[in-house]
Motif scaffolding. Structure first.
Motif, PDB file in Angstrom:
ATOM      1  N   ARG A 112     -25.852  -4.006 -18.155  1.00 37.16           N
ATOM      2  CA  ARG A 112     -25.112  -3.038 -18.963  1.00 37.16           C
ATOM      3  C   ARG A 112     -25.374  -1.642 -18.419  1.00 37.16           C
ATOM      4  NH1 ARG A 112     -21.657  -0.481 -21.342  1.00 37.16           N
ATOM      5  NH2 ARG A 112     -21.364  -0.414 -23.618  1.00 37.16           N
ATOM      6  N   PHE A 113     -24.321  -0.990 -17.905  1.00 38.42           N
ATOM      7  CA  PHE A 113     -24.455   0.382 -17.435  1.00 38.42           C
ATOM      8  C   PHE A 113     -24.538   1.317 -18.629  1.00 38.42           C
ATOM      9  CE2 PHE A 113     -22.721   4.535 -16.349  1.00 38.42           C
ATOM     10  CZ  PHE A 113     -23.458   4.849 -15.207  1.00 38.42           C
ATOM     11  N   LEU A 114     -25.469   2.254 -18.572  1.00 36.20           N
ATOM     12  CA  LEU A 114     -25.664   3.217 -19.652  1.00 36.20           C
ATOM     13  C   LEU A 114     -25.843   4.609 -19.063  1.00 36.20           C
ATOM     14  CD1 LEU A 114     -28.456   1.370 -21.686  1.00 36.20           C
ATOM     15  CD2 LEU A 114     -26.028   1.436 -22.283  1.00 36.20           C
ATOM     16  N   LYS A 115     -25.525   5.601 -19.843  1.00 34.48           N
ATOM     17  CA  LYS A 115     -25.890   6.965 -19.523  1.00 34.48           C
ATOM     18  C   LYS A 115     -26.614   7.514 -20.741  1.00 34.48           C
ATOM     19  CE  LYS A 115     -24.039  10.999 -17.115  1.00 34.48           C
ATOM     20  NZ  LYS A 115     -22.805  11.745 -16.738  1.00 34.48           N
ATOM     21  N   ILE A 116     -27.853   7.927 -20.566  1.00 35.43           N
ATOM     22  CA  ILE A 116     -28.682   8.443 -21.652  1.00 35.43           C
ATOM     23  C   ILE A 116     -29.408   9.678 -21.135  1.00 35.43           C
ATOM     24  CG2 ILE A 116     -30.599   7.983 -23.226  1.00 35.43           C
ATOM     25  CD1 ILE A 116     -28.222   6.250 -23.887  1.00 35.43           C
ATOM     26  N   LEU A 117     -29.339  10.779 -21.901  1.00 31.52           N
ATOM     27  CA  LEU A 117     -29.990  12.026 -21.505  1.00 31.52           C
ATOM     28  C   LEU A 117     -29.551  12.439 -20.100  1.00 31.52           C
ATOM     29  CD1 LEU A 117     -33.567  11.353 -22.947  1.00 31.52           C
ATOM     30  CD2 LEU A 117     -31.849  12.876 -23.911  1.00 31.52           C
ATOM     31  N   THR A 118     -28.285  12.205 -19.799  1.00 26.75           N
ATOM     32  CA  THR A 118     -27.595  12.492 -18.523  1.00 26.75           C
ATOM     33  C   THR A 118     -28.077  11.630 -17.363  1.00 26.75           C
ATOM     34  OG1 THR A 118     -28.960  14.280 -17.609  1.00 26.75           O
ATOM     35  CG2 THR A 118     -27.331  14.907 -19.277  1.00 26.75           C
ATOM     36  N   GLU A 119     -28.949  10.668 -17.605  1.00 26.08           N
ATOM     37  CA  GLU A 119     -29.410   9.768 -16.546  1.00 26.08           C
ATOM     38  C   GLU A 119     -28.579   8.486 -16.544  1.00 26.08           C
ATOM     39  OE1 GLU A 119     -33.598   9.052 -16.127  1.00 26.08           O
ATOM     40  OE2 GLU A 119     -34.105  10.900 -17.203  1.00 26.08           O
ATOM     41  N   GLU A 120     -28.195   8.041 -15.344  1.00 29.95           N
ATOM     42  CA  GLU A 120     -27.453   6.790 -15.201  1.00 29.95           C
ATOM     43  C   GLU A 120     -28.449   5.643 -15.127  1.00 29.95           C
ATOM     44  OE1 GLU A 120     -24.889   7.367 -11.816  1.00 29.95           O
ATOM     45  OE2 GLU A 120     -23.375   8.355 -13.054  1.00 29.95           O
ATOM     46  N   LEU A 121     -28.301   4.703 -16.061  1.00 35.86           N
ATOM     47  CA  LEU A 121     -29.250   3.608 -16.235  1.00 35.86           C
ATOM     48  C   LEU A 121     -28.531   2.271 -16.264  1.00 35.86           C
ATOM     49  CD1 LEU A 121     -31.256   5.192 -19.201  1.00 35.86           C
ATOM     50  CD2 LEU A 121     -31.826   5.358 -16.766  1.00 35.86           C
ATOM     51  N   VAL A 122     -29.307   1.209 -16.106  1.00 35.81           N
ATOM     52  CA  VAL A 122     -28.811  -0.148 -16.293  1.00 35.81           C
ATOM     53  C   VAL A 122     -29.805  -0.881 -17.180  1.00 35.81           C
ATOM     54  CG1 VAL A 122     -28.520  -2.386 -15.167  1.00 35.81           C
ATOM     55  CG2 VAL A 122     -27.424  -0.370 -14.202  1.00 35.81           C
ATOM     56  N   ALA A 123     -29.293  -1.480 -18.248  1.00 39.22           N
ATOM     57  CA  ALA A 123     -30.127  -2.302 -19.134  1.00 39.22           C
ATOM     58  C   ALA A 123     -29.741  -3.765 -18.945  1.00 39.22           C
ATOM     59  CB  ALA A 123     -29.940  -1.881 -20.584  1.00 39.22           C
ATOM     60  N   PHE A 124     -30.721  -4.659 -19.049  1.00 36.50           N
ATOM     61  CA  PHE A 124     -30.444  -6.081 -18.882  1.00 36.50           C
ATOM     62  C   PHE A 124     -31.552  -6.887 -19.556  1.00 36.50           C
ATOM     63  CE2 PHE A 124     -33.205  -4.838 -15.448  1.00 36.50           C
ATOM     64  CZ  PHE A 124     -34.064  -5.919 -15.265  1.00 36.50           C
ATOM     65  N   ARG A 125     -31.255  -8.129 -19.816  1.00 39.98           N
ATOM     66  CA  ARG A 125     -32.264  -9.075 -20.289  1.00 39.98           C
ATOM     67  C   ARG A 125     -32.386 -10.154 -19.220  1.00 39.98           C
ATOM     68  NH1 ARG A 125     -33.377  -9.743 -25.408  1.00 39.98           N
ATOM     69  NH2 ARG A 125     -31.268  -9.211 -26.091  1.00 39.98           N
ATOM     70  N   ASP A 126     -33.559 -10.267 -18.603  1.00 36.76           N
ATOM     71  CA  ASP A 126     -33.674 -11.284 -17.563  1.00 36.76           C
ATOM     72  C   ASP A 126     -33.742 -12.670 -18.193  1.00 36.76           C
ATOM     73  OD1 ASP A 126     -36.354 -11.799 -18.269  1.00 36.76           O
ATOM     74  OD2 ASP A 126     -37.195 -10.708 -16.564  1.00 36.76           O
ATOM     75  N   LYS A 127     -33.691 -13.675 -17.374  1.00 33.37           N
ATOM     76  CA  LYS A 127     -33.571 -15.040 -17.890  1.00 33.37           C
ATOM     77  C   LYS A 127     -34.832 -15.535 -18.574  1.00 33.37           C
ATOM     78  CE  LYS A 127     -29.893 -16.306 -14.691  1.00 33.37           C
ATOM     79  NZ  LYS A 127     -29.445 -17.209 -13.598  1.00 33.37           N
ATOM     80  N   SER A 128     -35.927 -14.791 -18.422  1.00 31.18           N
ATOM     81  CA  SER A 128     -37.144 -15.141 -19.168  1.00 31.18           C
ATOM     82  C   SER A 128     -37.184 -14.450 -20.523  1.00 31.18           C
ATOM     83  CB  SER A 128     -38.381 -14.756 -18.350  1.00 31.18           C
ATOM     84  OG  SER A 128     -38.507 -13.341 -18.269  1.00 31.18           O
ATOM     85  N   GLY A 129     -36.154 -13.601 -20.811  1.00 26.24           N
ATOM     86  CA  GLY A 129     -36.046 -12.964 -22.119  1.00 26.24           C
ATOM     87  C   GLY A 129     -36.544 -11.538 -22.190  1.00 26.24           C
ATOM     88  N   ARG A 130     -37.059 -11.003 -21.082  1.00 25.24           N
ATOM     89  CA  ARG A 130     -37.580  -9.634 -21.096  1.00 25.24           C
ATOM     90  C   ARG A 130     -36.441  -8.633 -20.894  1.00 25.24           C
ATOM     91  NH1 ARG A 130     -41.528  -9.071 -16.516  1.00 25.24           N
ATOM     92  NH2 ARG A 130     -39.769 -10.077 -15.471  1.00 25.24           N
TER      93      ARG A 130
END
Length: 515
Positions: free
Chosen positions: A73-91
């Motif tokens: 999931r691409f995100l922009k927070i506090l003007t920073e370009e980020l990627v959030a994800f849940r790996d297959k182990s659940g983290r």
């Protein structure tokens, strides 16, 4: 704090707004056609900015858990370009979007059993940013291992709570405890925290300002103000909470050593009952709201959270309103909430609260009854509805992408948002040690990460004063007493605190009946 003095301070920082005499000239728009700069100290949140550095020392929700699927999931927070994800182990991982190797975006990466793999060259990064794999040719394993140890993807620690993903984006060595406000957020049995996230197309601060502006429901949320009756059933009229449309007496009190603001409002329900609603604004961007659909028909003491939300900057001209709606019979005593409407880019309360306009309503027609029309026609229909009955979203974003404080001309009922801005400024400048990021972190540690909130909804059985003067005095006594009682209870927890507050509210009510 004086609204006038803080206003003058803002105008001085922005270079003034021009001579007053010329501003008051009939048809004198020419003398007021220059727009000063916005206030960068409070509105800009990028890396290295005063507010950005302050905010990065707190935990913020960055997305909903439901946004983490089998792709990043691409995100922009506090003007920073980020990627959030849940790996297959659940983290859950929150990483800088651009791969540290050659800059390709990890939004196109492949989620692994452990971490995420960049699509461009196959580098694999763990949730803490460590490089787990480098695809060197066979026989060059030692060189690959050496290279992997020489790089690290930018990463932020993330936690999940009740369907929301939170990240800490500050220096790791300064990480504060995660604040569990009152532990379980005082949700009653049978009630639940339902997550939601709504985009706001403007600077974060004007969204947060709106939460401290307890006077605007009198106009903005009143069905009687809908243009020529074209659009009925709007905002608080939707749920029949007419008491919210009464102009309130307000009392804004900095509490918790200047870390937060109690916004207490007293509204007359009828001649026999007084509705006292206390909203709680916490630095830098948290607000906790009492029941929004209260009709004041029954006595009620110390009703708690209906909305818990953060205003999270995306960049300087966009933000997110993200948090929880508390759903269930414990808080929603009138049963007017709609859980199915609470979620990603949707909310169930207050038409026009967010960018979404309910899709089943386009003028007097239902969407399914309308003939096929161009998208722009459909959009014009929504815009027309918003003009007939604007809501919070329209009022907030129309203040410009970044509101210009130097052009404001506040009244006394704007005192809450001006007080909150001053508290923010004091925190950012280091004028109040308690509200500094370090001061907050130490406070959270002292409280075991579970501070109390002043948020509460209350209906007192207090008769209206015989004269206007007596009524005003009575309302203001109740407001002052309510905040004082909540302050005295702040060292208590759970049932002990609730019992103390309710007993003292009961005594306050009885004292007014005897008066």
């Amino acid at each position: 704090m004086s609204v006038k003095s803080d206003k003058m301070d803002e105008q001085k920082r922005a270079g003034g707004a021009g001579p007053v005499a010329k501003k008051l000239t009939p048809f004198g728009g020419y003398y007021a056609n220059r727009t000063p700069d916005h206030d960068p100290e409070l509105t800009e949140t990028g890396p290295g900015t005063p507010m950005g550095e302050y905010m990065r020392r707190f935990w913020h929700p960055v997305c909903m858990s439901m946004e983490l699927t089998d792709t990043p999931r691409f995100l922009k927070i506090l003007t920073e370009e980020l990627v959030a994800f849940r790996d297959k182990s659940g983290r859950v991982g929150v990483l800088h979007a651009h791969c540290v190797h050659r800059g390709a975006s990890l939004e196109y990466g492949a989620i692994q059993e452990r971490g995420i793999m960049c699509c461009y060259h196959g580098m694999v990064f763990d949730v803490d940013g460590a490089c787990l794999h480098v695809p060197f040719p066979k026989g060059e394993e030692k060189e690959a291992e050496k290279y992997a140890c020489s790089i690290r993807q930018g990463a932020y620690k993330a936690v999940e709570r009740n369907g929301l993903v939170f990240a800490y984006m500050g220096p790791p060595e300064e990480e504060p405890p995660f604040p569990e406000w009152e532990g379980d957020y005082t949700v009653l049995p049978g009630d639940e925290l339902v997550p939601y996230s709504n985009f706001q197309h403007c600077n974060w601060l004007q969204v947060q300002d709106n939460a401290a502006d307890n006077y605007h429901p009198t106009a903005l949320h009143a069905g009687k103000n809908v243009v020529d009756g074209h659009y009925q059933g709007t905002t608080f009229d939707e749920v029949g909470a007419a008491s919210m449309e009464v102009a309130p007496d307000m009392n804004f009190v900095p509490v918790q050593s200047g870390r937060s603001l109690a916004c207490a409002g007293a509204r007359r329900v009828n001649k026999d009952r007084l509705f006292v609603r206390v909203q709680h604004q916490v630095l830098p961007n948290l607000s906790l709201h009492a029941y929004t659909s209260e009709d004041g028909s029954k006595k009620k003491f110390f009703s708690r959270f209906h909305i818990i939300r953060w205003t999270v900057p995306v960049d300087d001209e966009n933000s997110k309103m993200i948090g929880w709606r508390v759903m269930g019979p414990g808080i929603d005593t009138r049963g007017v909430g709609h859980k199915e409407m609470v979620g990603y880019e949707t909310i169930d309360f207050l038409e026009g609260q967010v960018a979404m306009r309910r899709p089943e309503r386009f003028g007097k027609y239902k969407l399914e009854d309308m003939p096929p029309i161009p998208t722009n026609h459909r959009e014009r229909a929504i815009y027309k509805e918003a003009q007939y009955a604007p809501g919070d979203y329209e009022a907030i974003i129309s203040q410009r992408p970044i509101a210009v404080h130097a052009l404001e001309n506040p009244t006394k009922f704007d005192a809450g948002l001006y007080q909150f801005r001053k508290m923010l400024r004091d925190a950012v400048r280091g004028n109040n040690a308690a509200s500094s990021a370090h001061g907050f972190a130490e406070w959270f540690r002292e409280l075991g990460g579970a501070p109390n909130s002043f948020c509460s909804g209350n209906v007192f059985e207090v008769e209206e004063g015989a004269t206007v003067e007596e009524e005003v005095t009575r309302r203001r006594k109740v407001l002052k007493s309510v905040v004082q009682i909540l302050t005295e209870s702040d060292g208590m927890k759970g049932a002990e605190r609730a019992d103390f507050v309710r007993d003292r509210f009961e005594a306050l009510e009885q004292s007014l009946k005897r008066a």
